[in-house]
Structures are given as C-alpha cells and as structure tokens.
Design a protein around this motif. Structure first.
Motif, mmCIF file in Angstrom:
data_model
loop_
_atom_site.group_PDB
_atom_site.id
_atom_site.type_symbol
_atom_site.label_atom_id
_atom_site.label_comp_id
_atom_site.label_asym_id
_atom_site.label_seq_id
_atom_site.Cartn_x
_atom_site.Cartn_y
_atom_site.Cartn_z
ATOM 1 N N PRO A 314 37.755 36.803 52.785
ATOM 2 C CA PRO A 314 37.073 36.134 51.668
ATOM 3 C C PRO A 314 36.947 37.086 50.481
ATOM 4 O O PRO A 314 36.702 38.280 50.649
ATOM 5 C CB PRO A 314 35.700 35.792 52.250
ATOM 6 C CG PRO A 314 35.902 35.766 53.733
ATOM 7 C CD PRO A 314 36.939 36.811 54.014
ATOM 8 N N ALA A 315 37.150 36.553 49.287
ATOM 9 C CA ALA A 315 37.041 37.334 48.051
ATOM 10 C C ALA A 315 37.875 38.612 48.122
ATOM 11 O O ALA A 315 37.429 39.682 47.740
ATOM 12 C CB ALA A 315 35.572 37.655 47.755
ATOM 13 N N TYR A 316 39.117 38.466 48.588
ATOM 14 C CA TYR A 316 39.919 39.657 48.894
ATOM 15 C C TYR A 316 40.325 40.474 47.661
ATOM 16 O O TYR A 316 40.714 41.639 47.797
ATOM 17 C CB TYR A 316 41.163 39.282 49.710
ATOM 18 C CG TYR A 316 42.061 38.234 49.086
ATOM 19 C CD1 TYR A 316 42.997 38.570 48.123
ATOM 20 C CD2 TYR A 316 41.994 36.902 49.487
ATOM 21 C CE1 TYR A 316 43.819 37.610 47.553
ATOM 22 C CE2 TYR A 316 42.810 35.936 48.931
ATOM 23 C CZ TYR A 316 43.723 36.297 47.965
ATOM 24 O OH TYR A 316 44.538 35.341 47.415
ATOM 25 N N LEU A 317 40.258 39.913 46.460
ATOM 26 C CA LEU A 317 40.562 40.702 45.267
ATOM 27 C C LEU A 317 39.319 41.352 44.662
ATOM 28 O O LEU A 317 39.396 41.991 43.612
ATOM 29 C CB LEU A 317 41.251 39.834 44.211
ATOM 30 C CG LEU A 317 42.695 39.426 44.507
ATOM 31 C CD1 LEU A 317 43.293 38.654 43.338
ATOM 32 C CD2 LEU A 317 43.570 40.629 44.830
ATOM 33 N N LEU A 318 38.182 41.200 45.332
ATOM 34 C CA LEU A 318 36.952 41.763 44.797
ATOM 35 C C LEU A 318 36.998 43.286 44.641
ATOM 36 O O LEU A 318 36.538 43.807 43.618
ATOM 37 C CB LEU A 318 35.758 41.352 45.666
ATOM 38 C CG LEU A 318 34.393 41.899 45.254
ATOM 39 C CD1 LEU A 318 34.035 41.467 43.835
ATOM 40 C CD2 LEU A 318 33.309 41.449 46.228
ATOM 41 N N PRO A 319 37.527 44.058 45.597
ATOM 42 C CA PRO A 319 37.526 45.513 45.410
ATOM 43 C C PRO A 319 38.250 45.963 44.149
ATOM 44 O O PRO A 319 37.779 46.861 43.449
ATOM 45 C CB PRO A 319 38.229 46.018 46.676
ATOM 46 C CG PRO A 319 37.971 44.967 47.695
ATOM 47 C CD PRO A 319 38.010 43.673 46.937
#
Length: 433
Positions: A314-319
C-alpha cells in the motif's frame, strides 16, 4: 494493507483534512481529494474520442472521484506511443467536448494529460521519427531517435501551447503535463539519456530547462483560470539515470518558477523499467501476446530483464514522494497503491494534498463512493496487473469482465510473490540507488 482505525481517523480529522472533504487545487474547487490518474484506455482507434471512452470516464466520474484525468493527449502525431492515441488537433475537439460534458454531468472535473512520448513512441505505427534530446534508441520503432535541435525545441514548445489551448477550449478544467517515465521531457532530465552539450544538457539546471519552459509556455497560454500540475519522475528505476535528489531539486525549481499548482510524483521508465511504477505481478506472457510478428518474439525475449518484479505494498511510492514533500511546500498528489481509506488517511497525514487512483478503478469504478460510505471497504483489486496488456485492445480489468477468474488471478499473484521481496523491502525503507 493498512487497517482502517475509526478512532484514529476521528482524531486525525480534527487536525488534518479528510479525503472526502472539498479541496482547492489552484483555481479549482474539487468535491473531494481523489483524482483519477492518467491511464491510456485503449479506446481511441482513430485517435479520436469514442463513445467507449466517454462511457469509461463517465462511469468513473459517477463513482465518486473529484477529477478524471484523460490520457494520453499527445501534443503532436509523432508524440504518441502509437497511432491509436489522441493527438491534440481541431478535429479532436468535438469529441473532447462530449467527453468533458459527460464528466461534468456526473459532478466531477476533467483534466487532460499533455505530453510527448519521445523515445517511447512507436515510429513505425506513427509513421514519424521518434524524438529525443540525443540520438538514443527508440525500441518500439527499432530505430534511432531524431535529436532535437534548438529550433525543434522551440517548435515543440509551440505545440504544447496549441495543445493546452485546444484542451481548455474542449472544456478541460485542469492540465497535467507529463514529465515522467522517460517520455520526451523526462529524457531531458536524465543524465544518462540526455547527452547534449548545449543549454539543454549537462548540468541539472540545463537538463531541467525544457520542462521549465514547457510549464511557462502552458501557463502563459491558458492563464490562471486552469489548474496545471506536472507528473514528475522521482527515480527512473535504473542506476545512472534521474534520481530522487535531482528530482527534489527540480521540484524546488518548479516551486520557485510559480507556473504549476501541484506536482504528482511518479517513478519508473516506460523505456527501460516500466514495472517500477506499477508493482505487483508481472504478466510477461500476456504482454508479449499483445504484439504480433517480430515484436512478439522481441518482447518475449527481453521481458525477464525489461519487466522486473516489485512486490505490491500500500502507498508504495510514499518513500520516494515523501522526500519531495520535505523539499517543497507546494501541493502534492500521492500516486501508487492508494486503494482504501487507510492509505488515503496516511497520505494526508504525511502532508500530501490529494491522492490519485488508477488500477483499482478499473475493477471498481464506484470504489470511492463505497469507501466514503463505509471506511472499512476493501478494494477488490488483487494487483495481478492483467489489466496492463489490455491497453492494446481496450483497457479493462479481465477479472471484472470475466476473462480471468479471481481465483486464478490471486493464484498468479501468490505464485509470483517471492522474487520481488528484496526490491519491495528496499523501496519501502527508501534504500534507493
């Protein structure tokens, strides 16, 4: 997935915006903070709007998002990935008006994604040479790109202006400029793909010049009544190319220029590493079968290297996106793995202003409405990515249409889940090259 916590959500709502409250993006007032991201629907065989494309976007607008982004709206015929994509010209306007009218009738706003595919263009299909900042290969056309001269660059800026004007005249409320995925503008940003020695190459300031001039040209053409944002790659997905530190610096340049209302961080390269954007299972066989002749065998041969595996989170582009959030204060749109209320709340808690949804809406166009009604709603998307090869034959979720059973898709994902664990763990902890 993140688990929705009702008590925590109530507490957060007192100190941060909620995903379903109205919000402003530049001059626009959106009914909530959910945007349907730009995806090619494969529903424009004659490079013009069709009833199928209108119905696709109408259904998504009726499903509760605040804004639909229509893609791909190329600025010129050679700027398409193939001849079946819309390119902005007067003949396209009547259909685009019908499309924006249908979106508006459902209470949503409409945005057009403007861009030029550059080396990702299929020169054979387009019957026009692919463009790039340098003479690099254009794989889909099996030829070298045309290196743009400074006169060509000036002409391309005029094409962005014309495309922006046509989009606004067609009823679009917002414009997303594509600066990602190693399309033309993104290639100028890349130190690996941009080998120029003039004012458009070398230093980051020079490599960013083209994107900044595009932003200025579009804003100058349409004025302040239209929202404009950029889809900006944070990392191309391979060593030696454009990365997060430079992306943050470009974001600061955009903010200082003042032409953009927001940035939508993205990642990956349609040229060299497309799965870095998508994550989840990799349907290599289905991709190769979408082509014919020598292209089918070529895709099959390079697929294990070209289409790498990255496990879904989930939200894998957050970093990656978090680093841009720390670098700029302008509004940001979080993309990648936003499929439930918990990931939406996480994005807002991290300081993002909007979230963008894509594949989950193929499976369930009404997912936003159902999440708003019941925050514990779980998306039915299993991240099999079998939708991706369908862009060549009318984009759809094969599970929703019954072409693939859900059990079969889930089984594929489970069988393929092991190889990408290290990549997913490194991304989640922001251990980037």
């Amino acid at each position: 997935m993140f688990l929705f916590d009702a008590e925590l959500a109530d507490t957060l709502s007192e100190v941060q915006p909620t995903p379903f409250a109205p919000a402003s993006l530049g001059p626009l007032k959106l009914r909530n903070r959910l945007i349907k991201c730009a995806t090619f629907e494969g529903a424009t065989p004659d490079a013009l709007v069709t009833p199928e494309l209108i119905e696709f976007h109408r259904e998504v607008a009726a499903g509760g998002v605040a804004m639909n982004t229509v893609a791909y709206c190329a600025i010129s015929p050679e700027g398409r990935t193939d001849r079946h994509q819309i390119w902005m010209r007067p003949e396209a306007v009547p259909g685009l008006i019908d499309l924006t009218d249908a979106i508006h009738a459902e209470g949503a706003l409409a945005a057009a994604q403007l861009g030029h595919a550059g080396p990702v263009a299929n020169s054979i299909s387009n019957q026009a040479k692919a463009h790039a900042p340098s003479r690099i290969p254009a794989p889909m056309g099996m030829a070298l790109c045309k290196k743009l001269t400074t006169d060509d660059i000036s002409d391309t800026l005029l094409k962005y202006r014309r495309a922006a004007r046509l989009a606004v005249d067609s009823g679009f409320d917002g414009l997303e400029i594509h600066f990602g995925h190693n399309y033309l503008a993104s290639c100028f940003l890349s130190p690996l793909l941009n080998r120029r020695r003039d004012e458009y190459g070398g230093s980051l300031v020079n490599r960013a010049r083209f994107c900044r001039e595009i932003s200025e040209a579009v804003r100058d053409e349409v004025g302040d009544d239209v929202a404009i944002w950029a889809k900006l790659s944070m990392y191309d997905g391979f060593p030696g190319s454009f990365g997060v530190d430079e992306a943050c610096e470009v974001g600061r340049m955009f903010e200082a220029d003042g032409y953009l209302d927001a940035i939508e961080p993205t990642a990956g390269s349609s040229l060299l590493n497309p799965m870095y954007l998508f994550h989840g299972d990799v349907p290599r066989k289905e991709f190769s079968n979408a082509f014919h002749g020598v292209m089918r065998w070529g895709i099959k041969a390079i697929a294990p290297v070209f289409m790498k595996k990255y496990d879904y989170e989930p939200a894998y582009l957050l970093p990656l996106s978090r680093q841009l959030r720390e670098a700029v204060s302008m509004p940001l749109i979080l993309l990648g793995g936003i499929t439930d209320r918990a990931s939406m709340d996480l994005a807002l808690a991290e300081g993002f202003d909007f979230v963008a949804m894509g594949r989950a809406l193929l499976r369930e166009p009404d997912l936003p409405l159902r999440i708003e009604a019941d925050p514990t709603t779980v998306s039915k998307c299993v991240h099999c990515n079998l939708c991706m090869p369908t862009i060549y034959s009318h984009t759809r979720c094969p599970i929703r249409t019954g072409e693939v059973s859900e059990a079969e898709a889930v089984s594929r994902v489970r069988r393929a889940g092991v190889p990408g664990r290290r990549a997913a763990r490194d991304l989640w902890s922001a251990k980037l090259p």
